[in-house]
Design an enzyme around this catalytic site. Structure first.
Site, PDB file in Angstrom:
ATOM      1  N   CYS A 151       0.865  -1.181   0.000  1.00 29.30           N
ATOM      2  CA  CYS A 151       0.000   0.000   0.000  1.00 29.30           C
ATOM      3  C   CYS A 151       0.900   1.230   0.000  1.00 29.30           C
ATOM      4  O   CYS A 151       1.842   1.312   0.798  1.00 29.30           O
ATOM      5  CB  CYS A 151      -0.900   0.001   1.234  1.00 29.30           C
ATOM      6  SG  CYS A 151      -1.948   1.474   1.395  1.00 29.30           S
TER       7      CYS A 151
ATOM      8  N   ARG B  67      -9.072  -1.119  10.764  1.00 29.88           N
ATOM      9  CA  ARG B  67      -7.708  -1.289  11.249  1.00 29.88           C
ATOM     10  C   ARG B  67      -7.469  -0.476  12.516  1.00 29.88           C
ATOM     11  O   ARG B  67      -7.712   0.723  12.560  1.00 29.88           O
ATOM     12  CB  ARG B  67      -6.708  -0.864  10.169  1.00 29.88           C
ATOM     13  CG  ARG B  67      -5.251  -1.129  10.524  1.00 29.88           C
ATOM     14  CD  ARG B  67      -4.355  -0.825   9.349  1.00 29.88           C
ATOM     15  NE  ARG B  67      -4.818  -1.529   8.176  1.00 29.88           N
ATOM     16  CZ  ARG B  67      -4.683  -1.082   6.931  1.00 29.88           C
ATOM     17  NH1 ARG B  67      -4.102   0.076   6.702  1.00 29.88           N
ATOM     18  NH2 ARG B  67      -5.128  -1.796   5.922  1.00 29.88           N
TER      19      ARG B  67
END
Length: 421
Positions: free
Chosen positions: A142, A272
């Site tokens: 990412c 998250r």
């Protein structure tokens, strides 16, 4: 509670709660907290079982950011004593990533401070992505580089990037109070660019900056509308040397209620647990695993996190298991929605969802070397103080907040690394 039964039913159907219901979760009492966690935990387990995805931050470029995000230790004018350095070489970044992968991390988040990448920066990061992918088969990558210009998301995807992180951080109504050098809409535009390029979008928030319950609900509902595949929830670390150094507004109980509200609004996305969990959740971190299905392993961008070994022990002791590289994180319906578009098996469509923390100071928001996660956006920390006790005096701390219970350590403290290395 009728409220919780309703929210569980809606979460299992992927139905959006009302704003009033989301606000009611934040307004529940400490006596009701375990009921709230249990209810949101049912939704989490329905979509993600007892799996916990591990993510690892690599800070490609630290400090010296021209943006003025009030929460960030890398901001323009920051007096925080942090590590400052220019771009890591691809081979060094790959070595740093390998440390997190060896600890079980499934995704590596590449973060760089700054307003946004130049085309030359995109070339640099592309080479880094290629190096990491070559050295570590199956790892997700990412990028979190700030505001994207036209065509840059497509170039990152061509280089092998699976996802892009850029957090909204707070509500549109209060965004101007936190940052003046770019706008809320600038951030929204970058998340949309990631979507359109076929990258799995990651976008989240920072709680604890003095926002109201209404602001928290506004930003989470905005995230749901943007439909990121992952939503990092950061809790402000009030670093000395930043404008928000005195903002100690969170208790472990409030942090859990915020996570529960996010889960109810975004039931089937990767929620998250990001920056600040050690500072604000403290001994209640295991309860947060019943709400979030993803965490950062190791350090953040400019502050130290909990030891990776302690994280793995916490996951096991709480009865959860680390998600393997061969397991698709998101539910099947979101994978199908991607139509083969996102390398991480995430849905890129506009249905439900909400998004994590990687991010540059300019606008990435998610988690440098072995053991560093993100800040500014990706994990949210706002600076690099040597001690949390010094970050807020007792007479300015919000009742219930306990800054005296945890020490905030800058990354590199206790080593031969100089703050400006």
């Amino acid at each position: 509670m009728d409220l919780l039964n309703t929210l569980v039913d809606k979460g299992l159907r992927r139905e959006l709660p009302t704003r009033e219901e989301a606000l009611a979760v934040l307004a529940t009492s400490d006596d009701e907290l375990l009921d709230v966690v249990a209810a949101a935990g049912k939704v989490r387990r329905h979509w993600f079982g007892r799996r916990v995805k591990l993510n690892y931050l690599v800070n490609l470029k630290s400090g010296l950011c021209p943006e003025d995000c009030s929460y960030c230790s890398q901001r323009l004018g920051s007096k925080a004593d942090i590590l400052k350095y220019t771009w890591l070489k691809p081979e060094d970044a790959s070595k740093a990533a390998a440390a997190g992968i060896a600890g079980g991390a499934k995704r590596v988040c590449l973060v760089a401070s700054g307003r946004g990448p130049t085309d030359r920066d995109v070339d640099r990061v592309s080479k880094t992505i290629e190096a990491i992918k070559e050295d570590n088969e199956g790892v997700e990558v990412c990028a979190c580089l700030g505001l994207l210009s036209d065509g840059q998301a497509e170039r990152l995807r061509s280089a092998g990037a699976d996802a892009y992180n850029h957090n909204l951080n707070t509500s549109e109504a209060t965004y101007g109070e936190i940052t003046t050098t770019h706008t809320y809409e600038d951030r929204v535009d970058t998340v949309r660019k990631a979507h359109e390029a076929g990258l799995s979008a990651c976008s989240g928030l920072i709680a604890g900056m003095g926002e109201s319950d209404e602001d928290l609900v506004d930003v989470v509902f905005a995230l749901r509308e943007l439909d990121p595949d992952s939503v990092p929830v950061n809790f402000l670390i009030p670093f000395e040397g930043t404008p928000l150094a005195k903002e100690w507004n969170l208790t472990p109980q409030r942090a859990l209620r915020i996570l529960a509200m996010v889960r109810f609004v975004c039931p089937d996305v990767e929620v998250r647990l990001a920056g600040g969990r050690e500072v604000h959740l403290r001994t209640l971190q295991p309860l947060a695993l019943h709400l979030a299905n993803s965490i950062f392993l190791g350090d953040y961008l400019t502050s130290e996190g909990q030891a990776g070994k302690a994280d793995l022990e916490m996951i096991a002791d709480a009865g959860f298991e680390v998600e393997g590289a061969g397991t698709t994180t998101l539910p099947e319906h979101r994978v199908d929605a991607a139509a083969g578009g996102c390398g991480t098996g995430g849905g890129c469509g506009p249905e439900s969802g909400s998004g994590g923390v990687c991010g540059s100071a300019a606008g990435a928001g998610e988690p440098v070397a072995a053991g560093a996660v993100a800040e500014g956006d990706a994990p949210s920390e706002a600076g690099a103080a040597a001690g949390a006790g010094a970050a807020a005096e007792a007479d300015v701390a919000v009742p219930g907040a306990r800054p005296d219970l945890v020490a905030v350590r800058r990354r590199g403290a206790g080593t031969d690394l100089a703050p400006n290395a």
